[in-house]
Design an enzyme around this catalytic site. Structure first.
Site, PDB file in Angstrom:
ATOM      1  CG  ASP A 299     -25.264  89.179 121.085  1.00 20.96           C
ATOM      2  OD1 ASP A 299     -24.738  90.301 120.911  1.00 20.96           O
ATOM      3  OD2 ASP A 299     -26.477  88.960 120.904  1.00 20.96           O
TER       4      ASP A 299
ATOM      5  CE  LYS B 181     -28.239  96.764 122.639  1.00 17.94           C
ATOM      6  NZ  LYS B 181     -29.593  97.290 122.449  1.00 17.94           N
TER       7      LYS B 181
ATOM      8  CG  PHE C   8     -32.886  90.353 124.223  1.00 18.46           C
ATOM      9  CD1 PHE C   8     -34.270  90.191 124.124  1.00 18.46           C
ATOM     10  CD2 PHE C   8     -32.281  91.291 123.405  1.00 18.46           C
ATOM     11  CE1 PHE C   8     -35.023  90.966 123.237  1.00 18.46           C
ATOM     12  CE2 PHE C   8     -33.032  92.071 122.516  1.00 18.46           C
ATOM     13  CZ  PHE C   8     -34.404  91.908 122.438  1.00 18.46           C
TER      14      PHE C   8
HETATM   15  C1  LIG Z   1     -27.071  91.162 123.454  1.00 20.28           C
HETATM   16  C2  LIG Z   1     -27.983  91.716 122.396  1.00 20.28           C
HETATM   17  N1  LIG Z   1     -28.001  91.146 121.190  1.00 20.28           N
HETATM   18  C3  LIG Z   1     -28.788  91.618 120.201  1.00 20.28           C
HETATM   19  C4  LIG Z   1     -29.619  92.698 120.404  1.00 20.28           C
HETATM   20  C5  LIG Z   1     -30.494  93.161 119.290  1.00 20.28           C
HETATM   21  O1  LIG Z   1     -30.083  94.381 118.776  1.00 20.28           O
HETATM   22  P1  LIG Z   1     -31.098  95.267 117.925  1.00 20.28           P
HETATM   23  O2  LIG Z   1     -32.152  95.737 118.874  1.00 20.28           O
HETATM   24  O3  LIG Z   1     -30.257  96.377 117.380  1.00 20.28           O
HETATM   25  O4  LIG Z   1     -31.666  94.390 116.853  1.00 20.28           O
HETATM   26  C6  LIG Z   1     -29.629  93.317 121.655  1.00 20.28           C
HETATM   27  C7  LIG Z   1     -30.512  94.473 121.920  1.00 20.28           C
HETATM   28  O5  LIG Z   1     -30.813  94.829 123.034  1.00 20.28           O
HETATM   29  C8  LIG Z   1     -28.795  92.817 122.679  1.00 20.28           C
HETATM   30  O6  LIG Z   1     -28.785  93.359 123.904  1.00 20.28           O
END
Ligand SMILES: Cc1ncc(COP(=O)(O)O)c(C=O)c1O
Length: 297
Positions: free
Chosen positions: A124, A153, A39
């Site tokens: 990520d 976040k 994700f």
């Molecule tokens: C690992 C990871 N990458 C990217 C995102 C995307 O972030 P955003 O919701 O701020 O676009 C999330 C969101 O849950 C995430 O958990």
């Protein structure tokens, strides 16, 4: 940038451009290896390499150039590498998938494979980073150094949209003035909030706190009666509680917990994901585990 997804988009652009400018991949043939169960956000390019039907269905056609392989398998990555591979891009621990921790040695193995094949290793850390797992970054659990990471976040303490792609000069140099940006990316308020949040992380020793209280949370979770529980994964202040299929799905328990004042999230039907704030106290962990125990009973 602003959202986590935008940090990921920035990273993807950097990976590809590095592939053309520095590695010499023929344009437009760059390939990025990603993992199933990932994700990384909700933009069209990102959902295009998701394996979750909720993210992908009826949003195609999608961006080409991604090879999706089994998460946790070094053999699968090895088999997917071609001369056009510019990067391997994975979560060091998969958060939305339910706090899925890869086998020990996975990140180290990825580092070795990427170095040996002149491929970038980009992680990520948007959910796993900034203290969540009891280290500043999850990759530290394997003592490696990736070529770049995405963060978001907790970068603002969850208060304000701000995210980033962090890397070395050698990789960042592919962005020359004018070729990438956003109206609000790096705006002064977001940066001030992020600086304050990072100060709090350091001054209040929240990373160390996540390690210590995470161990406590793990012990408490493991003591819950197992009638409805299949498996528990806990690292730092981050846990996935897998329920047995006969428990009837995680969502109803999440709703019941919400009614008791405890927010958590169901993932992949049978998993309850816990990601408490890093300022949580021992007493609050006791209370939370008590709520979970009662709701499951
Ligand atoms: C690992 C990871 N990458 C990217 C995102 C995307 O972030 P955003 O919701 O701020 O676009 C999330 C969101 O849950 C995430 O958990």
């Amino acid at each position: 940038m602003n959202s986590g997804a935008e940090a990921v988009e920035t990273a993807l652009k950097a990976m590809r451009k590095w592939g053309y400018d520095k590695k010499g991949i023929e344009y437009p043939k760059a390939e990025i290896i990603v993992a199933d169960g990932n994700f990384h956000g909700r933009t069209t390019t990102i959902v295009g390499f998701s394996t979750d039907p909720d993210s992908t269905s009826r949003f195609g056609p999608f961006t080409p150039g991604f090879a999706v392989v089994e998460y946790g398998s070094l053999e699968a990555v090895k088999a997917a590498i071609t001369p056009n591979t510019c990067a391997v891009f994975v979560e060091p621990i998969q958060g939305e998938a339910g706090v899925v921790i890869p086998p020990k040695g996975y990140l180290k193995g990825l580092r070795e494979l990427c170095t040996a094949n002149n491929i970038l290793l980009i992680l990520d850390e948007i959910q796993s980073g900034l203290g969540r797992t009891g280290k500043l970054f999850a990759f530290e659990h394997e003592g490696i150094r990736p070529d770049g990471i995405t963060i978001g976040k907790a970068l603002s303490g969850g208060l304000y949209p701000v995210s980033a792609f962090l890397s070395s000069d050698e990789i960042m140099d592919v962005f020359t003035p004018g070729i990438h940006g956003s109206t609000y990316g790096g705006n002064p308020l977001a940066c001030a909030v992020a600086r304050a949040a990072l100060d709090v992380l350091v001054d209040e020793k929240l990373v160390e706190r996540a390690a210590e209280l995470g161990a406590y949370l793990k012990t408490k979770l493991e003591a819950i009666p197992k009638d409805k529980i299949n498996a528990i994964r806990c690292i730092g202040l981050w846990a996935g509680v897998d329920l047995k299929p006969e428990a009837g799905g995680a969502r109803k328990y999440c709703y019941a917990l919400k009614d008791r004042g405890m927010l958590c999230k169901d993932t992949h039907v049978n998993t309850i994901r816990l990601a408490p704030p890093l300022v949580i106290t021992k007493e609050q962990i006791d209370w939370a585990v008590q709520q979970l125990t009662e709701v499951l009973a």
